[in-house]
Design a protein around this motif. Structure first.
Motif, PDB file in Angstrom:
ATOM      1  N   UNK A 107       0.868  -1.183   0.000  1.00 51.73           N
ATOM      2  CA  UNK A 107       0.000   0.000   0.000  1.00 51.73           C
ATOM      3  C   UNK A 107       0.900   1.227   0.000  1.00 51.73           C
ATOM      4  N   UNK A 108       0.397   2.303  -0.526  1.00 52.53           N
ATOM      5  CA  UNK A 108       1.113   3.583  -0.496  1.00 52.53           C
ATOM      6  C   UNK A 108       0.262   4.590   0.250  1.00 52.53           C
ATOM      7  N   UNK A 109       0.916   5.391   1.048  1.00 47.64           N
ATOM      8  CA  UNK A 109       0.239   6.465   1.762  1.00 47.64           C
ATOM      9  C   UNK A 109       1.163   7.678   1.791  1.00 47.64           C
ATOM     10  N   UNK A 110       0.555   8.853   1.824  1.00 50.06           N
ATOM     11  CA  UNK A 110       1.318  10.082   2.018  1.00 50.06           C
ATOM     12  C   UNK A 110       0.967  10.570   3.419  1.00 50.06           C
ATOM     13  N   UNK A 111       1.992  10.655   4.264  1.00 51.77           N
ATOM     14  CA  UNK A 111       1.799  11.055   5.655  1.00 51.77           C
ATOM     15  C   UNK A 111       2.818  12.115   6.058  1.00 51.77           C
ATOM     16  N   UNK A 112       2.376  13.015   6.915  1.00 54.38           N
ATOM     17  CA  UNK A 112       3.298  13.954   7.542  1.00 54.38           C
ATOM     18  C   UNK A 112       4.126  13.192   8.578  1.00 54.38           C
ATOM     19  N   UNK A 113       3.450  12.310   9.313  1.00 57.31           N
ATOM     20  CA  UNK A 113       4.100  11.388  10.262  1.00 57.31           C
ATOM     21  C   UNK A 113       3.602   9.997   9.937  1.00 57.31           C
ATOM     22  N   UNK A 165       4.792  -5.529   7.566  1.00 50.92           N
ATOM     23  CA  UNK A 165       6.147  -6.056   7.478  1.00 50.92           C
ATOM     24  C   UNK A 165       7.198  -4.979   7.242  1.00 50.92           C
ATOM     25  N   UNK A 166       6.847  -3.912   6.552  1.00 52.44           N
ATOM     26  CA  UNK A 166       7.810  -2.842   6.278  1.00 52.44           C
ATOM     27  C   UNK A 166       7.072  -1.541   6.044  1.00 52.44           C
ATOM     28  N   UNK A 172       5.377  12.924   3.288  1.00 49.53           N
ATOM     29  CA  UNK A 172       6.266  12.013   2.574  1.00 49.53           C
ATOM     30  C   UNK A 172       5.467  10.820   2.059  1.00 49.53           C
ATOM     31  N   UNK A 173       5.999  10.201   1.008  1.00 47.40           N
ATOM     32  CA  UNK A 173       5.371   9.012   0.451  1.00 47.40           C
ATOM     33  C   UNK A 173       5.938   7.789   1.166  1.00 47.40           C
ATOM     34  N   UNK A 174       5.045   6.934   1.643  1.00 47.79           N
ATOM     35  CA  UNK A 174       5.438   5.702   2.329  1.00 47.79           C
ATOM     36  C   UNK A 174       4.949   4.495   1.547  1.00 47.79           C
ATOM     37  N   UNK A 175       5.824   3.485   1.455  1.00 45.79           N
ATOM     38  CA  UNK A 175       5.455   2.202   0.879  1.00 45.79           C
ATOM     39  C   UNK A 175       5.326   1.229   2.053  1.00 45.79           C
ATOM     40  N   UNK A 176       4.158   0.601   2.171  1.00 43.24           N
ATOM     41  CA  UNK A 176       3.875  -0.296   3.289  1.00 43.24           C
ATOM     42  C   UNK A 176       3.689  -1.705   2.724  1.00 43.24           C
ATOM     43  N   UNK A 177       4.457  -2.658   3.268  1.00 41.78           N
ATOM     44  CA  UNK A 177       4.318  -4.059   2.879  1.00 41.78           C
ATOM     45  C   UNK A 177       3.421  -4.745   3.907  1.00 41.78           C
ATOM     46  N   UNK A 178       2.394  -5.421   3.412  1.00 41.24           N
ATOM     47  CA  UNK A 178       1.368  -6.022   4.260  1.00 41.24           C
ATOM     48  C   UNK A 178       1.249  -7.520   3.996  1.00 41.24           C
TER      49      UNK A 178
END
Length: 191
Positions: A19-25, A44-45, A80-86
């Motif tokens: 999944x991708x999310x844009x978060x300040x934190x 997982x990441x 920032x753009x975050x890549x989340x491994x699920x």
């Protein structure tokens, strides 16, 4: 981290794992879990990635056909753009817990001790459970007016009760679970 039902099902079935999310934190951390009514996902990441570093493989693993689909999902959000491994872990353990309405004295005592710690110096547990029991389906905002606290506090408190299997979320509002009803029906000395 929020995840919609379609995306959850895609991860649970193994079609996606990203999944991708844009978060300040960051709103998730590696090694954590995400528990929803549909089940539990392992996180997982969680990595910060530059938008131009998102690969075609990343897009595929997240269910996007093209980079423009990711751009459209992200919109103009800040952060920032975050890549989340699920990864799918299994069913929501709270579901079975909620249905357990036969409480032994030991279980009732354990719940009572946990709720007493949650109450702290400002008792709220029994009043909240009784209110939800008498007014199922009322929103956090409606309950907050009666309890004279902020809606965010009601939501936070109900999440804590839900983790113990005492309440359930409805499409709007909450209700007591069979376990919650059973606990409230125990003599007050157990509380």
């Amino acid at each position: 981290m929020l995840i919609n039902a379609d995306d959850f099902e895609a991860v649970a079935s193994g079609r996606f794992d990203t999944a991708f999310r844009r978060w300040v934190r960051p709103a998730a951390k590696a090694g954590g879990t995400l528990t929803t009514a549909a089940g539990v996902l392992a996180i997982d990441a969680v990595d910060v990635v530059a938008l131009n570093a998102v690969t075609a493989e990343d897009l595929k693993r997240a269910g996007f056909q093209a980079r423009s689909d990711l751009d459209a999902m992200l919109g103009n959000r800040e952060g920032s753009l975050y890549r989340i491994r699920l990864r799918y872990l299994g069913e929501d353990p709270r579901a079975a817990l909620r249905e357990n309405a036969v409480l032994s004295e030991a279980e009732a005592d354990t719940i009572a001790q946990t709720l007493a710690r949650m109450d702290g110096t400002t008792p709220w547990v029994r009043r909240t459970l009784e209110l939800i029991g008498s007014q199922p389906g009322h929103s956090a905002q409606e309950l907050a007016k009666v309890l004279e606290v902020a809606p965010a506090k009601v939501k936070s408190n109900v999440r804590r009760l839900k983790a113990l299997g005492l309440t359930e979320s409805l499409s709007v509002g909450y209700r007591l679970s069979p376990r919650g009803k059973a606990w409230l029906d125990k003599p007050i000395a157990s509380a």
